[in-house]
Design an enzyme around this catalytic site. Structure first.
Site, short mmCIF file in Angstrom:
data_model
loop_
_atom_site.label_atom_id
_atom_site.label_comp_id
_atom_site.label_asym_id
_atom_site.label_seq_id
_atom_site.Cartn_x
_atom_site.Cartn_y
_atom_site.Cartn_z
N TYR A 282 -9.96 11.03 -23.00
CA TYR A 282 -8.53 10.71 -22.96
C TYR A 282 -7.71 11.96 -22.71
CZ TYR A 282 -4.02 8.67 -23.97
OH TYR A 282 -2.73 8.23 -23.85
N PHE B 271 13.55 7.94 2.16
CA PHE B 271 12.32 7.16 2.09
C PHE B 271 12.55 6.07 1.03
CE2 PHE B 271 8.19 5.83 0.60
CZ PHE B 271 7.71 5.34 1.81
N THR B 272 12.00 4.89 1.28
CA THR B 272 12.31 3.71 0.47
C THR B 272 12.21 3.92 -1.04
OG1 THR B 272 10.04 3.01 0.83
CG2 THR B 272 11.70 2.07 2.31
N ASP C 125 9.08 16.61 -0.93
CA ASP C 125 8.15 15.48 -0.90
C ASP C 125 7.00 15.95 -0.01
OD1 ASP C 125 6.69 13.26 -0.33
OD2 ASP C 125 8.40 11.91 -0.12
N LYS D 29 -2.12 10.07 0.88
CA LYS D 29 -2.02 10.40 2.32
C LYS D 29 -2.85 11.66 2.61
CE LYS D 29 1.74 7.68 1.67
NZ LYS D 29 2.08 7.09 0.37
N ARG E 118 9.80 -0.93 9.86
CA ARG E 118 10.56 0.19 9.33
C ARG E 118 11.94 0.14 10.00
NH1 ARG E 118 9.29 1.04 4.73
NH2 ARG E 118 7.47 2.15 4.15
N PHE F 117 11.17 -5.17 1.67
CA PHE F 117 10.20 -5.26 2.76
C PHE F 117 8.80 -5.62 2.27
CE2 PHE F 117 8.10 -1.21 1.90
CZ PHE F 117 9.07 -0.56 1.15
#
Ligand SMILES: Cc1ncc(COP(=O)(O)O)c(C=O)c1O
Length: 471
Positions: A85, A137-138, A228, A271, A395, A462
């Protein structure tokens, strides 16, 4: 000793192209479907590709997020998971990898990118704040809004113009930013939200020169820069290729330099880092770290696992080092370009220059007869699936959502259909099939009448909105 940059076989002999720096050791069969089956499945999915079952998809370009193929080393790392943990050894490997390649001092694991966006937004943003950034960005913008802030787009104008060939369409317009600072006051800007590359602009990069200018301006006003870093390694490839003085530097060296001009970063490791789940948040300021470290236990998990299993942190630590290798990044981006160049040769409208992770079809010119409230990009994604079982995503107006104050649709300048290429997953032959599907849909474009939205969820619509075909 520093490893010298190695030329591709093509560069060494001037006779051949690049090829992937790996060979395939395990495969997953994919299913061909009939037109009738696809008519049924897309209708059942409300013409939203997010609502399709993946087994009904032939070539899945919905996203490059969490869809990469892991290496044998990463899979071996999975077997070395320390599932304690607290204080798992895999966390320390992850921390070491982030420090080594990104250079930040303090690291927190999170379950994925939006977990980090949540923590940083909740910690730094107060109601009435403005957060400038290079295109929204969303999930990032939503977390900033939920914390009471207003996102302000200060990207250069070229980013909103699909055929414009500016090599760094992700750059911040320093004049726009300074005008905003003067208008709202530096004390109302908690940080700059800088993304590299810019997903919604078509995977477009930010230049080192732009970041240096941004740093200078932020130093004058005492504003911090948070990055980001989701596709930052890919961004570094464009710097290496196009920016003077970087041709002989490795991606890893460029990445360290880029991050050194920022104060912290959040990361969706699904990514660049070649894993199926995971992310992190890293900062240099100890006081800020202490606040984040306290909040992570509320929303993600203890600060040494943050919502990830030990095995996943190990695969991620290994993925970080693989994800910044020059030969990997080169082949990844060249595959995207391969598809893009076929479409450009056929005069199919796409965002140019071809970006890092995806091809973005310009649905506004593709379906120039459809107004934006008939959802051209959503329609195009549905038509591509109908033609060949290729899954892409919208998009455009659907992703942009509604203005929280007026409740009206936001009408973004870009109305795009994204075909994101997973890393190390598909071959050039798959890209050929995709290009032919796009060409077929392009030829039939005049017959398409668009879609009507029949269900609209409140957040990030979306993902779950449903549509009907206009006949
Ligand atoms: C640029 C960018 N930032 C943040 C995120 C959010 O990351 P996640 O999906 O891991 O929550 C994404 C995901 O697609 C992204 O593309």
């Amino acid at each position: 000793m520093k490893r010298k940059k190695i030329k591709t076989m093509g560069e060494q002999f001037g006779r051949r192209s690049w090829a992937e720096p790996w060979k395939i050791k395990m495969v997953e069969p994919i299913k061909l479907t009939s037109r009738e089956e696809r008519e049924r499945t897309i209708k059942e999915a409300g013409y939203n590709t997010f609502l399709l079952r993946s087994e009904d998809v032939y070539i899945d370009l919905l996203t490059d997020s969490g869809t990469s193929a892991m290496s044998d080393r990463q899979w071996a790392g999975i077997m070395l998971g320390d599932e304690a943990y607290a204080g798992s050894r895999n966390f320390y490997h992850l921390e070491e990898a982030v420090r080594k390649y990104y250079g930040y001092k303090y690291v927190l694991p999170v379950h994925q990118g939006r977990g980090a966006e949540h923590l940083i937004s909740k910690t730094l943003i107060k109601p009435g704040h403005y957060i400038p950034g290079n295109m929204y960005f969303t999930t990032t913008r939503l977390h900033q809004e939920l914390a009471g802030g207003t996102f302000v787009d200060v990207i250069i104008d070229e980013a909103h113009d699909p055929p414009n060939l500016h090599p760094f369409k992700g750059n911040i317009d320093i004049n726009k930013l300074e005008a905003l600072i003067k208008r709202v006051g530096a004390e109302n800007i908690p940080f700059i939200s800088l993304a590299g590359t810019v997903n919604m602009a078509g995977g477009q990069p930010v230049s080192m020169a732009n970041l240096k200018a941004l740093r200078e301006l932020c130093n004058v006003y005492g504003i911090s820069i948070n990055l980001d870093a989701t596709r930052m390694a890919e961004n570094c490839f464009f710097i290496q290729e196009c920016e003077q003085g970087y041709q002989d530097k490795t991606i890893a060296e460029i990445l360290r330099e880029f991050c050194s001009y920022t104060d912290g970063a959040w990361m969706s490791s699904k990514k660049d880092h070649l894993v199926n789940i995971g992310g992190w948040l890293a900062v240099n300021d100890k006081e800020l770290f202490d606040k984040l470290c306290n909040l992570v236990v509320v929303y993600e998990g203890l600060h040494t696992y943050g919502g990830m299993a030990g095995r996943d942190m190990e695969a991620l630590a290994i993925g970080i080092s693989e994800g910044v290798q020059d030969d990997h990044i080169r082949s990844r981006i060249e595959q995207v370009r391969y598809l893009g160049n076929i479409l450009i040769n056929w005069n199919i409208p796409i965002v140019r220059p071809v970006g890092g992770h995806a091809i973005f079809l310009d649905a506004k010119s593709f379906y120039s007869h459809l107004p934006q409230d008939k959802f051209p990009a959503q329609t195009l994604a549905a038509e591509l699936y109908l033609d060949s079982g290729v899954r892409s995503m919208e998009r455009g107006i659907v992703s942009a959502g509604r203005d929280p104050e007026t409740g009206n649709h936001r009408y973004p300048a870009l109305e795009l259909t994204r075909l994101a290429i997973p890393r190390r997953v598909y071959t050039q032959a798959h890209m050929d099939v995709v290009s032919e599907a796009i060409r077929a849909v392009y030829k039939a474009r005049k017959e398409t009448k668009g879609l009507k939205m029949i269900y609209e969820p409140k957040y990030l619509r979306f993902f779950q909105a449903r549509f009907e075909k206009i006949t």
